[in-house]
Design an enzyme around this catalytic site. Structure first.
Site, PDB file in Angstrom:
ATOM      1  N   GLN A 101       0.840  -1.192   0.000  1.00  0.00           N
ATOM      2  CA  GLN A 101       0.000   0.000   0.000  1.00  0.00           C
ATOM      3  C   GLN A 101       0.880   1.249   0.000  1.00  0.00           C
ATOM      4  O   GLN A 101       1.749   1.405   0.854  1.00  0.00           O
ATOM      5  CB  GLN A 101      -0.910  -0.008   1.233  1.00  0.00           C
ATOM      6  CG  GLN A 101      -1.998   1.045   1.207  1.00  0.00           C
ATOM      7  CD  GLN A 101      -2.888   0.945   2.441  1.00  0.00           C
ATOM      8  OE1 GLN A 101      -2.432   1.191   3.544  1.00  0.00           O
ATOM      9  NE2 GLN A 101      -4.148   0.592   2.247  1.00  0.00           N
ATOM     10  N   TYR A 171      -5.871  10.303   5.033  1.00  0.00           N
ATOM     11  CA  TYR A 171      -4.492  10.570   4.629  1.00  0.00           C
ATOM     12  C   TYR A 171      -4.488  11.497   3.419  1.00  0.00           C
ATOM     13  O   TYR A 171      -5.535  11.950   2.969  1.00  0.00           O
ATOM     14  CB  TYR A 171      -3.758   9.249   4.393  1.00  0.00           C
ATOM     15  CG  TYR A 171      -3.611   8.426   5.655  1.00  0.00           C
ATOM     16  CD1 TYR A 171      -2.996   8.972   6.785  1.00  0.00           C
ATOM     17  CD2 TYR A 171      -4.104   7.132   5.751  1.00  0.00           C
ATOM     18  CE1 TYR A 171      -2.875   8.243   7.958  1.00  0.00           C
ATOM     19  CE2 TYR A 171      -3.989   6.395   6.929  1.00  0.00           C
ATOM     20  CZ  TYR A 171      -3.377   6.954   8.030  1.00  0.00           C
ATOM     21  OH  TYR A 171      -3.263   6.246   9.198  1.00  0.00           O
ATOM     22  N   ARG A 219      -7.666   2.094  -2.254  1.00  0.00           N
ATOM     23  CA  ARG A 219      -8.454   2.036  -1.021  1.00  0.00           C
ATOM     24  C   ARG A 219      -9.191   3.359  -0.846  1.00  0.00           C
ATOM     25  O   ARG A 219      -8.587   4.427  -0.859  1.00  0.00           O
ATOM     26  CB  ARG A 219      -7.569   1.768   0.191  1.00  0.00           C
ATOM     27  CG  ARG A 219      -8.384   1.297   1.405  1.00  0.00           C
ATOM     28  CD  ARG A 219      -7.513   0.912   2.566  1.00  0.00           C
ATOM     29  NE  ARG A 219      -8.143  -0.122   3.388  1.00  0.00           N
ATOM     30  CZ  ARG A 219      -7.659  -0.565   4.535  1.00  0.00           C
ATOM     31  NH1 ARG A 219      -6.526  -0.074   5.007  1.00  0.00           N
ATOM     32  NH2 ARG A 219      -8.280  -1.499   5.211  1.00  0.00           N
ATOM     33  N   GLY A 317      -8.323  -7.669   8.576  1.00  0.00           N
ATOM     34  CA  GLY A 317      -7.122  -7.129   9.200  1.00  0.00           C
ATOM     35  C   GLY A 317      -6.797  -7.823  10.497  1.00  0.00           C
ATOM     36  O   GLY A 317      -5.988  -8.752  10.562  1.00  0.00           O
ATOM     37  N   CYS A 344     -11.178  -5.691  20.657  1.00  0.00           N
ATOM     38  CA  CYS A 344     -10.820  -4.947  21.874  1.00  0.00           C
ATOM     39  C   CYS A 344      -9.879  -3.782  21.584  1.00  0.00           C
ATOM     40  O   CYS A 344      -9.849  -2.787  22.321  1.00  0.00           O
ATOM     41  CB  CYS A 344     -10.174  -5.883  22.891  1.00  0.00           C
ATOM     42  SG  CYS A 344      -8.546  -6.503  22.399  1.00  0.00           S
ATOM     43  N   CYS A 348      -3.429  -3.984  19.460  1.00  0.00           N
ATOM     44  CA  CYS A 348      -3.079  -3.403  18.164  1.00  0.00           C
ATOM     45  C   CYS A 348      -3.143  -1.877  18.202  1.00  0.00           C
ATOM     46  O   CYS A 348      -2.116  -1.204  18.340  1.00  0.00           O
ATOM     47  CB  CYS A 348      -3.966  -3.987  17.071  1.00  0.00           C
ATOM     48  SG  CYS A 348      -5.741  -3.979  17.445  1.00  0.00           S
ATOM     49  N   CYS A 360      -1.428  -8.717  19.760  1.00  0.00           N
ATOM     50  CA  CYS A 360      -2.837  -9.086  19.841  1.00  0.00           C
ATOM     51  C   CYS A 360      -3.123  -9.610  21.230  1.00  0.00           C
ATOM     52  O   CYS A 360      -2.342 -10.403  21.767  1.00  0.00           O
ATOM     53  CB  CYS A 360      -3.161 -10.166  18.802  1.00  0.00           C
ATOM     54  SG  CYS A 360      -4.840 -10.822  18.928  1.00  0.00           S
ATOM     55  N   GLU A 410      -8.360 -25.518  39.183  1.00  0.00           N
ATOM     56  CA  GLU A 410      -9.185 -24.330  39.394  1.00  0.00           C
ATOM     57  C   GLU A 410     -10.098 -24.578  40.594  1.00  0.00           C
ATOM     58  O   GLU A 410     -10.820 -25.578  40.638  1.00  0.00           O
ATOM     59  CB  GLU A 410     -10.011 -24.031  38.137  1.00  0.00           C
ATOM     60  CG  GLU A 410     -11.112 -23.011  38.321  1.00  0.00           C
ATOM     61  CD  GLU A 410     -10.627 -21.670  38.878  1.00  0.00           C
ATOM     62  OE1 GLU A 410     -11.226 -21.202  39.871  1.00  0.00           O
ATOM     63  OE2 GLU A 410      -9.644 -21.122  38.341  1.00  0.00           O
TER      64      GLU A 410
END
Length: 641
Positions: A101, A171, A219, A317, A344, A348, A360, A410
């Site tokens: 890109q 951008y 894009r 992604g 979440c 990232c 991640c 546990e």
């Protein structure tokens, strides 16, 4: 429908083996001058092995003024070609096509990163970056147009199968196209015809440089979601211009930095939010070229439905951050083995915009592939994991996957730990995807799970144990103040898990992530909720979702006061101190405490007496977030030799 996702697709003269593309994502893994590193190469290699039809590398800056992140990929000089060629060869060996890109950050960067003044169509600061840019002159515009063309030529020489022009997300090309950021009075501003002149000149010059037989994609931000910004009606017209100029595929996205939650959508946003826009654009161009869409596409069923609706390709992604192998798993029908993105943004985007490299939450190997040998151990050990929360489950899964014999203990009658409360607030149910994934993988790798079992020294000595990982979590803090032991005082975690009931008007003490989400949960149930915070900042630990969370609390009429501390809890009222003055809040039936956690280390002294190597992971080290717990659990398992 699944077969359709794995059909080949022709884009220009390029044949792509399936309809799944890895979307470009800035990683901050590269060198300070944009050069490749072993870390970046292994990160891409792993994702190529996962089976996508196409990988598009992250936004690569074409000109020094356009660099947006300190360790971003570059394609601004010839010296970068040879290493890029090595990477394209690696991806081709793994069976995928690869693109890069091309972009310029424009006003959405800073002089701290570029080392020079920020540039833009007009001298208007980005509301997020807040640095006044220099208005580009005609000569400087020509220089940047040439930089894009030369960057495309470098990409072709390096063996890339295509280049994608980044005309989205606020951008530089997007800035010229949009009346929100372009206030020029010359040939590049004013009318829509003038505003599209610069980006279309970039397209034309790239096409001249690479020739008619080379694949070029674009894009596009379909909507900016800001007052006075681009809407789908304008971008549909612009899409036809792109077709006329020889673009081979349009990649549909949305948002600018001011609406960044529309660029990298957290769990608040719906999955596949741009599918309808992409369909409108495809109709507007009469299907003359393929259309690809991005945006919270994570579930195989959603990918299938999107392709079935007529979209030609899907770009994923963060799903590739969470699980590089999800295309192969999807094709093989192993959906339960896919570690899904939970939206979440902690590993990232929160890290990226803090200037760090990405990772991640659910996948500790993301960006660390170059560090870890994933082959099975040659010296299997008997491993005891104590605690079945996020850290313990990840530690047990990883240790067993490496070939160790693992028992997981546990004390409760179910696994999950903090997941049990995290998944309850509004929009947070996706965290349960990771919870269920870990549980399923524990079964598959043969972990011996002992529920309802509290570990002590005797239990350890009666078992064959070589290594111990202690992941016993943390306990909510109860402040020492008058009335804290009253029956109407409960912990936020107990409210969320259903262990505690509330009634009447509610005061939540603590406006961090737990307090804010508990307030949101209760307000959505119809309770009248107030929140107080002793610090001078609301949501200090919330991250990039903070504006959305606070906006939702505002809609729910939740009153939040900062610089306010709780002094005493009485029968139906509380005494607080705000700006040095005591005040009484009447008619408070329930006080919900969300003032932090303390680590559970009671067992540690007993463990030390066993003379067995003990590692701590997660909140038992000290309380933090699930991302810290999972990553520490992973590392603890890898530390076992």
């Amino acid at each position: 429908m699944r077969d359709k996702v794995f059909e080949s697709l022709k884009v220009g003269n390029l044949s792509i083996k399936n309809r799944i593309a890895m979307s470009p994502m800035v990683t901050n893994y590269c060198g300070e001058d944009g050069e490749l590193t072993d870390r970046y190469i292994e990160y891409i290699r792993e994702r190529a092995r996962g089976g996508p039809g196409l990988i598009i590398l992250e936004a690569a800056y074409v000109h020094p003024t356009g660099k947006g992140f300190r360790n971003e990929l570059g394609i601004h000089k010839d010296e970068l070609i040879s290493d890029l060629k090595k990477l394209t060869e690696i991806v081709h060996e793994e069976g995928s096509k690869i693109g890069i890109q091309l972009y310029h950050g424009g006003r959405q960067t800073s002089s701290d990163v570029t080392g020079q003044q920020v540039v833009a169509p007009s001298p208007i600061p980005c509301p997020v970056k807040q640095e006044k840019p220099k208005e580009l002159t005609k000569k400087e515009i020509d220089e940047i147009i040439d930089a894009f063309a030369k960057a495309a030529e470098r990409a072709k020489k390096a063996g890339f199968d295509l280049v994608e022009i980044h005309g989205a997300h606020g951008y530089l090309l997007n800035q010229f196209l949009s009346p929100y950021s372009n206030k020029r009075n010359d040939e590049y501003g004013g009318s829509f015809k003038n505003r599209k002149k610069f980006p279309l000149e970039v397209v034309k010059n790239i096409r001249k440089k690479v020739g008619d037989n080379y694949t070029v994609t674009y894009r596009l931000t379909s909507e900016e979601f800001v007052e006075g910004g681009l809407t789908i009606n304008e971008t549909k017209n612009y899409a036809q211009d792109l077709v006329n100029e020889g673009i081979d595929l349009i990649h549909v996205s949305g948002g600018v930095y001011e609406t960044s939650h529309k660029i990298i959508q957290p769990f608040f946003e719906s999955e596949g939010l741009y599918v309808d826009n992409a369909l409108e654009i495809k109709e507007a161009i009469n299907g003359e070229i393929p259309v690809m869409v991005v945006g919270r596409l994570k579930n195989p069923e959603k990918l299938e439905n999107t392709i079935a609706k007529g979209i030609d390709m899907v770009a994923v992604g963060r799903g590739f951050l969470a699980d590089p192998y999800f295309p192969k798993k999807m094709e093989e029908g192993r959906e339960e083995d896919i570690r899904k993105c939970i939206g979440c943004n902690q590993g990232c985007i929160d890290r990226l915009f803090a200037g760090d490299s990405i990772t991640c939450l659910g996948n500790p190997l993301c960006g660390q592939e170059y560090k870890y040998n994933t082959n099975k151990t040659t010296t299997p050990r008997e491993v005891m994991v104590i605690g079945g929360g996020p850290a313990g489950m990840e530690a047990a899964r990883t240790a067993a996957e490496r070939g160790h014999k693992v028992k997981l203990y546990e004390k409760e009658n179910k696994l999950g730990g903090k997941f049990s409360s995290v998944i309850v607030p509004p929009y947070k149910d996706e965290f349960d995807d990771l919870n269920q994934y870990l549980k399923k993988q524990l079964e598959k790798v043969g972990v011996d799970i002992k529920l309802g079992t509290e570990v002590d020294k005797d239990l350890i000595e009666n078992n064959n144990v070589d290594e111990i990982i202690m992941a016993t979590g943390s306990t909510p803090i109860k402040p020492e103040l008058p009335g804290a032991d009253r029956k109407n005082v409960v912990f936020a975690e107990d409210v969320l898990t259903g262990r505690a009931e509330v009634e009447g008007n509610i005061l939540v003490v603590g406006a961090g992530l737990v307090g804010c989400e508990t307030a949101e949960y209760l307000a959505e149930k119809g309770f009248d909720v107030q929140v107080i915070e002793a610090l001078d900042q609301i949501g200090a630990d919330v991250g990039s979702i903070k504006p959305l969370l606070l906006a939702n609390l505002n809609k729910l009429n939740v009153d939040i006061s900062k610089n306010t501390s709780l002094k005493e809890i009485k029968e139906n009222k509380v005494i607080i101190e705000k700006k040095g003055k005591e005040q009484i809040i009447e008619d408070i039936s329930t006080v919900v405490l969300a003032v932090g956690y303390s680590e559970n280390k009671e067992l540690l002294e007993q463990l030390k007496e066993t003379n067995i190597n003990v590692q701590l992971a997660g909140d038992s080290v000290y309380p933090r977030k699930i991302i810290d717990a999972i990553h520490e659990g992973f590392r603890a398992a890898y530390n076992i030799e």
